[in-house]
Design a protein around this motif. Structure first.
Motif, PDB file in Angstrom:
ATOM      1  N   GLY A 108       0.510  -1.074   0.060  1.00 58.23           N
ATOM      2  CA  GLY A 108      -0.115   0.014   0.029  1.00 58.23           C
ATOM      3  C   GLY A 108       0.671   1.000   0.022  1.00 58.23           C
ATOM      4  O   GLY A 108       0.559   2.338  -1.248  1.00 58.23           O
ATOM      5  N   LEU A 109       2.153   1.001   0.838  1.00 55.86           N
ATOM      6  CA  LEU A 109       3.007   2.803   0.588  1.00 55.86           C
ATOM      7  C   LEU A 109       3.439   2.152  -0.488  1.00 55.86           C
ATOM      8  O   LEU A 109       3.348   4.033  -1.233  1.00 55.86           O
ATOM      9  N   MET A 110       3.759   1.423  -1.520  1.00 56.62           N
ATOM     10  CA  MET A 110       4.972   1.609  -2.450  1.00 56.62           C
ATOM     11  C   MET A 110       3.157   2.366  -3.510  1.00 56.62           C
ATOM     12  O   MET A 110       4.285   3.052  -4.048  1.00 56.62           O
ATOM     13  N   MET A 111       2.100   1.157  -3.352  1.00 57.19           N
ATOM     14  CA  MET A 111       1.482   2.321  -4.382  1.00 57.19           C
ATOM     15  C   MET A 111       1.101   3.966  -3.984  1.00 57.19           C
ATOM     16  O   MET A 111       1.358   5.152  -4.652  1.00 57.19           O
ATOM     17  N   ALA A 112       0.740   4.075  -2.744  1.00 54.96           N
ATOM     18  CA  ALA A 112       0.843   5.594  -2.288  1.00 54.96           C
ATOM     19  C   ALA A 112       2.221   6.082  -2.824  1.00 54.96           C
ATOM     20  O   ALA A 112       2.036   7.621  -3.055  1.00 54.96           O
ATOM     21  N   SER A 113       3.210   5.594  -3.250  1.00 55.79           N
ATOM     22  CA  SER A 113       4.605   6.645  -2.975  1.00 55.79           C
ATOM     23  C   SER A 113       4.834   6.970  -4.392  1.00 55.79           C
ATOM     24  O   SER A 113       5.267   7.150  -4.356  1.00 55.79           O
ATOM     25  N   GLY A 114       4.283   5.854  -5.459  1.00 55.77           N
ATOM     26  CA  GLY A 114       4.317   5.740  -6.739  1.00 55.77           C
ATOM     27  C   GLY A 114       4.031   4.801  -7.299  1.00 55.77           C
ATOM     28  O   GLY A 114       4.175   4.502  -9.109  1.00 55.77           O
ATOM     29  N   PHE A 115       4.458   4.088  -7.087  1.00 51.58           N
ATOM     30  CA  PHE A 115       5.006   2.803  -8.064  1.00 51.58           C
ATOM     31  C   PHE A 115       4.019   2.180  -8.531  1.00 51.58           C
ATOM     32  O   PHE A 115       2.815   1.449  -8.289  1.00 51.58           O
ATOM     33  N   THR A 116       3.939   1.495  -9.319  1.00 51.11           N
ATOM     34  CA  THR A 116       2.747   0.942 -10.222  1.00 51.11           C
ATOM     35  C   THR A 116       2.638  -0.596 -10.450  1.00 51.11           C
ATOM     36  O   THR A 116       3.592  -1.189  -9.229  1.00 51.11           O
ATOM     37  N   LYS A 117       1.565  -0.670 -10.440  1.00 48.23           N
ATOM     38  CA  LYS A 117       0.995  -2.335  -9.722  1.00 48.23           C
ATOM     39  C   LYS A 117       2.661  -2.936 -10.126  1.00 48.23           C
ATOM     40  O   LYS A 117       3.238  -4.063 -10.111  1.00 48.23           O
ATOM     41  N   LYS A 118       2.914  -2.850 -11.785  1.00 44.32           N
ATOM     42  CA  LYS A 118       4.020  -3.679 -11.716  1.00 44.32           C
ATOM     43  C   LYS A 118       4.911  -3.564 -11.764  1.00 44.32           C
ATOM     44  O   LYS A 118       5.958  -4.477 -11.634  1.00 44.32           O
ATOM     45  N   ASP A 119       5.730  -2.613 -10.853  1.00 46.52           N
ATOM     46  CA  ASP A 119       6.682  -2.364 -10.748  1.00 46.52           C
ATOM     47  C   ASP A 119       6.466  -2.934  -9.426  1.00 46.52           C
ATOM     48  O   ASP A 119       7.544  -3.647  -8.751  1.00 46.52           O
ATOM     49  N   ILE A 120       5.610  -3.073  -8.364  1.00 45.88           N
ATOM     50  CA  ILE A 120       5.280  -3.882  -7.111  1.00 45.88           C
ATOM     51  C   ILE A 120       5.648  -5.379  -7.471  1.00 45.88           C
ATOM     52  O   ILE A 120       6.123  -6.039  -6.700  1.00 45.88           O
ATOM     53  N   LYS A 121       5.264  -5.581  -8.649  1.00 43.61           N
ATOM     54  CA  LYS A 121       4.983  -7.201  -9.200  1.00 43.61           C
ATOM     55  C   LYS A 121       6.012  -7.752  -9.363  1.00 43.61           C
ATOM     56  O   LYS A 121       7.216  -8.559  -8.622  1.00 43.61           O
ATOM     57  N   LYS A 122       6.891  -7.003  -9.970  1.00 42.08           N
ATOM     58  CA  LYS A 122       8.424  -7.318 -10.354  1.00 42.08           C
ATOM     59  C   LYS A 122       8.970  -7.048  -8.952  1.00 42.08           C
ATOM     60  O   LYS A 122      10.092  -7.910  -9.052  1.00 42.08           O
ATOM     61  N   TYR A 123       8.962  -6.086  -8.306  1.00 42.34           N
ATOM     62  CA  TYR A 123      10.007  -5.792  -7.072  1.00 42.34           C
ATOM     63  C   TYR A 123      10.123  -7.699  -5.959  1.00 42.34           C
ATOM     64  O   TYR A 123      10.761  -7.969  -5.614  1.00 42.34           O
ATOM     65  N   TYR A 124       7.994  -7.966  -6.236  1.00 50.03           N
ATOM     66  CA  TYR A 124       8.134  -9.026  -5.750  1.00 50.03           C
ATOM     67  C   TYR A 124       8.750 -10.438  -6.019  1.00 50.03           C
ATOM     68  O   TYR A 124       8.741 -11.418  -5.276  1.00 50.03           O
ATOM     69  N   PHE A 125       8.650 -10.164  -7.363  1.00 46.48           N
ATOM     70  CA  PHE A 125       8.980 -11.409  -7.618  1.00 46.48           C
ATOM     71  C   PHE A 125      10.590 -11.696  -7.819  1.00 46.48           C
ATOM     72  O   PHE A 125      10.763 -12.701  -7.148  1.00 46.48           O
ATOM     73  N   ILE A 126      11.289 -10.583  -7.665  1.00 47.41           N
ATOM     74  CA  ILE A 126      12.777 -10.756  -7.653  1.00 47.41           C
ATOM     75  C   ILE A 126      12.672 -10.937  -5.998  1.00 47.41           C
ATOM     76  O   ILE A 126      14.148 -11.889  -5.449  1.00 47.41           O
ATOM     77  N   ASP A 127      12.029 -10.289  -4.941  1.00 45.81           N
ATOM     78  CA  ASP A 127      12.114 -10.689  -3.723  1.00 45.81           C
ATOM     79  C   ASP A 127      12.156 -11.757  -3.534  1.00 45.81           C
ATOM     80  O   ASP A 127      12.781 -13.002  -3.058  1.00 45.81           O
ATOM     81  N   ASN A 128      10.930 -12.646  -3.837  1.00 46.82           N
ATOM     82  CA  ASN A 128      10.928 -13.808  -3.925  1.00 46.82           C
ATOM     83  C   ASN A 128      11.917 -15.097  -5.049  1.00 46.82           C
ATOM     84  O   ASN A 128      12.236 -15.882  -3.911  1.00 46.82           O
ATOM     85  N   LEU A 129      12.477 -14.792  -5.895  1.00 48.46           N
ATOM     86  CA  LEU A 129      13.167 -14.810  -6.595  1.00 48.46           C
ATOM     87  C   LEU A 129      14.772 -15.302  -5.606  1.00 48.46           C
ATOM     88  O   LEU A 129      14.940 -16.374  -5.665  1.00 48.46           O
ATOM     89  N   ILE A 130      15.450 -14.273  -5.212  1.00 50.48           N
ATOM     90  CA  ILE A 130      16.180 -13.987  -4.452  1.00 50.48           C
ATOM     91  C   ILE A 130      15.769 -15.345  -2.964  1.00 50.48           C
ATOM     92  O   ILE A 130      16.821 -15.727  -3.415  1.00 50.48           O
ATOM     93  N   PHE A 131      14.549 -15.237  -2.929  1.00 51.19           N
ATOM     94  CA  PHE A 131      14.803 -16.280  -1.379  1.00 51.19           C
ATOM     95  C   PHE A 131      14.828 -17.669  -1.935  1.00 51.19           C
ATOM     96  O   PHE A 131      15.977 -18.443  -1.527  1.00 51.19           O
ATOM     97  N   SER A 132      14.477 -17.804  -3.212  1.00 56.23           N
ATOM     98  CA  SER A 132      14.369 -18.957  -3.528  1.00 56.23           C
ATOM     99  C   SER A 132      15.883 -19.957  -4.121  1.00 56.23           C
ATOM    100  O   SER A 132      16.411 -20.911  -3.715  1.00 56.23           O
TER     101      SER A 132
END
Ligand SMILES: Nc1ncnc2c1ncn2[C@@H]1O[C@H](COP(=O)(O)OP(=O)(O)OP(=O)(O)O)[C@@H](O)[C@H]1O
Ligand SMILES: [Mg+2]
Lengths: 240, 417
Positions: free
Chosen positions: B315-339
């Motif tokens: 929510g904060l990312m959205m409020a700050s102006g991250f687009t939904k795609k930005d957020i998806k990219k961020y969390y995809f990479i976040d999970n990829l790094i984890f695995s």
């Protein structure tokens, strides 16, 4: 209603006209904003007051483009907001609006500086090398130079909210929307937060600060006080 | 529109994970899964490869034992030789001889096996010289020679292994006995000796024989076994034939052919206990499957939780102006790094334990022809399960990120993260 003096250096950044907003629940429709019209300009601190459930948060979310409205017209920094897609709204938020929340919404796993840097990741105008300097400057402005490397849980509530304000300023927006920024703080900290917010309205690059607050304290700092009542926004007399 | 850069996603994802205890515990669990999965796969594949090697390389698995056909002049020998795929036939009288050698010392009991050596039965890669049927008293011994009956047990004492190269060209002596029947049982009568020269070396791991097996010419075995039998050597009964088939696949064909020709019940010389092998394999496969589904279910829970726990941040990312795609990219990479981290950590742990085990416990197995290795396909499969599948799961959960999280941001609700 007191006449507002217009300072030529101040620009109108938000202009809302005849805004209608309602929530539909299962069996009824709750009208929150009912033909609300209002303008905000830079260089001023606005207080939005009103009893609980009057629609303060709804209003601030609407002008902050994180919630929609049913009818009316809204202009942000001379851009008419109508039928914009999500991407465009995101861009407008990034460029023009900074949010401050009651519970700070800081990332506990990042230090103060990285919390401030985080919104800069989507600002192409800020080169990577510059981010750290900008964050340091903003933290200095909030009197937190010596706290930049501290993690969030090592800071007091007031300090945390100041980090959040620095973060809201990260992409140098003209508008700061603060919904109950001192709701979780004691009176002393509240005063300091209001002082810092007031400070932001000063100078060449004075911001438009809109603060939702229950506290009467805000009246001491606000240039203009509005009250939301029955879906309308009413201007108050403001004794400094 | 995607603005956020991969490098920024990586650096912030790593920064946030560094201090997150919950993240570290979960990472540990996933690393353990990687380790177990890799371990199970490696165990199974080494086991399968050991079984396959044993079957394909040890000549016993393609040798048939048949009783002689007493009606034929030569007990059916010439008939058998004419069967397709048969590469050698010899009397089981000179299949092998177990004898006492002068290698006997404090270290070894000196018992070695002399195997029938012919063009069909000799190992393919011989160092030094080979021999043919006219040669006598020559031997081809293991490179890692262990002249003791202990050689058949798994886990040899590495320090006791003789280096075949030191023995090349040297002679050794064997002792064997004739027997008489004293009315109750056979007793040793006279001792005979015989000297063999080691002319060649072979790698017993390649053909899956024990470290105390030397190949010698047929006539030498014949001589030793004839002395050892109570019968009159001139009229020695042929107890049976060993029929060597060119490959394991043709064994049943040849067996059918032998039956057609009137030989009774040909049996394969070495047979594997297939029920035991199958039980072990089934157990391995079940465990591997359970671990795999465990990993998939865990990933589903973890990724879902990761997204839900971060609703406020999203929510904060959205409020700050991250687009939904930005957020998806961020969390995809976040999970990829984890695995990826889970895979790398788990693999390093596996590798360390593998190397340690190989250097200690399993070291002696190497001399028993047990070749232990890591299979690339197992690494790839583990990578697929840990990294690729969880990425697919993360794409699914990330696709469900909506504007809702932004609305939960304000309103004054107190939120403890
Ligand atoms: N998503 C929603 N769906 C339905 N009703 C909602 C929703 N969000 C808010 N409301 C209702 O709208 C009204 C105004 O809510 P809002 O949060 O704007 O009030 P507020 O003035 O900020 O109150 P407070 O001072 O308690 O924060 C409330 O009656 C609330 O119950
Ligand atoms: Mg509110």
């Amino acid at each position: 209603m007191k006449k507002m003096q217009h300072n030529p250096k101040n620009k109108i950044v938000i202009s809302a006209k005849n805004i209608y907003k309602s929530y539909k629940t299962k069996n009824k429709k709750i009208e929150i904003l009912n033909d609300a019209s209002i303008e905000f300009e830079t260089g001023k601190l606005y207080a939005i007051m009103g009893h609980s459930g009057s629609g303060k948060s709804t209003f601030i979310n609407t002008i902050g483009l994180i919630d929609t409205f049913d009818n009316g017209s809204l202009e942000l920094c001379r851009k008419k907001i109508a039928h914009y897609d999500d991407d465009k709204l995101s861009k407008i938020r990034m460029e023009n609006i900074g949010f401050v929340f009651q519970d700070f919404k800081l990332d506990n796993n990042l230090n103060a500086r990285d919390n401030v840097i985080f919104p800069m990741l989507i600002n192409k105008q800020i080169p990577k090398k510059e981010r750290k300097n900008i964050a340091n400057e903003l933290l200095e402005k909030m009197d937190l130079s010596n706290r930049a490397d501290h993690y969030i849980n090592e800071l007091s509530g007031g300090e945390q909210q100041r980090v959040a304000i620095a973060r809201a300023l990260a992409n140098n927006p003209q508008i700061i929307l603060a919904d109950e920024p001192t709701g979780n703080l004691d009176k002393k900290m509240e005063e300091s937060i209001f002082k810092f917010l007031k400070q932001l309205t000063k100078g060449e690059d004075g911001k438009c600060i809109i603060v939702v607050s229950h506290s009467g304290e805000i009246k001491k700092y606000a240039d203009v006080v509005y009250t939301i009542e029955d879906g309308k926004i009413i201007g108050d007399n403001c004794e400094d | 529109m995607i603005i956020v850069k991969i490098s920024d996603c990586i650096s912030f994802s790593l920064k946030t994970s560094k201090r997150n205890k919950h993240y570290k515990y979960t990472l540990l669990v996933f690393s353990l899964c990687t380790f177990l999965f890799m371990f199970g796969l490696t165990f199974r594949d080494n086991f399968v490869s050991y079984i396959n090697n044993t079957i394909t390389q040890n000549i016993g698995f393609r040798s048939l034992l048949v009783s002689p056909n007493l009606e034929s002049e030569d007990y059916g020998l010439s008939k058998i030789k004419n069967i397709q795929h048969v590469v050698d036939v010899y009397s089981s009288n000179y299949d092998f001889a177990s004898v006492l050698s002068d290698f006997k010392s404090e270290k070894y009991d000196g018992y070695i096996d002399l195997n029938y050596g012919s063009y069909a039965t000799l190992p393919k890669n011989i160092i030094g010289e080979s021999f043919d049927e006219n040669d006598r008293e020559v031997a081809i011994c293991p490179i890692n020679f262990y002249p003791s009956s202990e050689a058949v047990s798994l886990g040899l004492d590495e320090n006791k292994i003789l280096n075949g190269y030191d023995l090349l060209g040297k002679k050794f002596e064997i002792t064997y006995y004739s027997y008489t029947f004293n009315g109750v049982k056979a007793v040793e009568d006279k001792a005979y000796t015989k000297k063999f020269t080691i002319i060649g070396l072979y790698n017993n791991e390649e053909v899956m024989t024990a470290n105390n097996v030397c190949y010698v010419p047929a006539d030498d075995i014949k001589e030793i076994n004839n002395v050892g039998t109570l019968d009159d050597p001139e009229n020695a009964t042929v107890y049976g034939f060993v029929v060597v088939v060119d490959s394991k696949n043709n064994v049943s064909n040849v067996a059918n052919e032998l039956e057609k020709l009137g030989f009774m019940q040909p049996t394969v010389k070495n047979e594997l206990d297939t029920s035991l092998v199958n039980t072990i394999l089934l157990t391995c496969n079940i465990l591997i499957t359970i671990i795999m589904f465990g990993i998939i279910i865990l990933s589903m829970f973890y990724i879902k939780k990761n997204i839900i726990n971060n609703t406020q941040k999203i929510g904060l990312m959205m409020a700050s102006g991250f687009t939904k795609k930005d957020i998806k990219k961020y969390y995809f990479i976040d999970n990829l790094i984890f695995s990826l981290l889970a895979f790398i950590v788990g693999f390093i742990v596996f590798l360390t334990i593998y190397i340690l085990l190989k250097a200690t416990l399993l070291h002696s197995l190497i001399y028993s022809g047990f070749i232990i290795k890591i299979f690339i396909i197992d690494i790839l499969f583990t990578f697929f399960v840990i990294v690729i599948i969880s990425s697919i799961i993360s794409i699914y959960h990330i696709s469900k990120i909506t504007n809702k999280s932004i609305i939960t941001l304000t309103g004054g609700d107190n939120y403890d993260s």
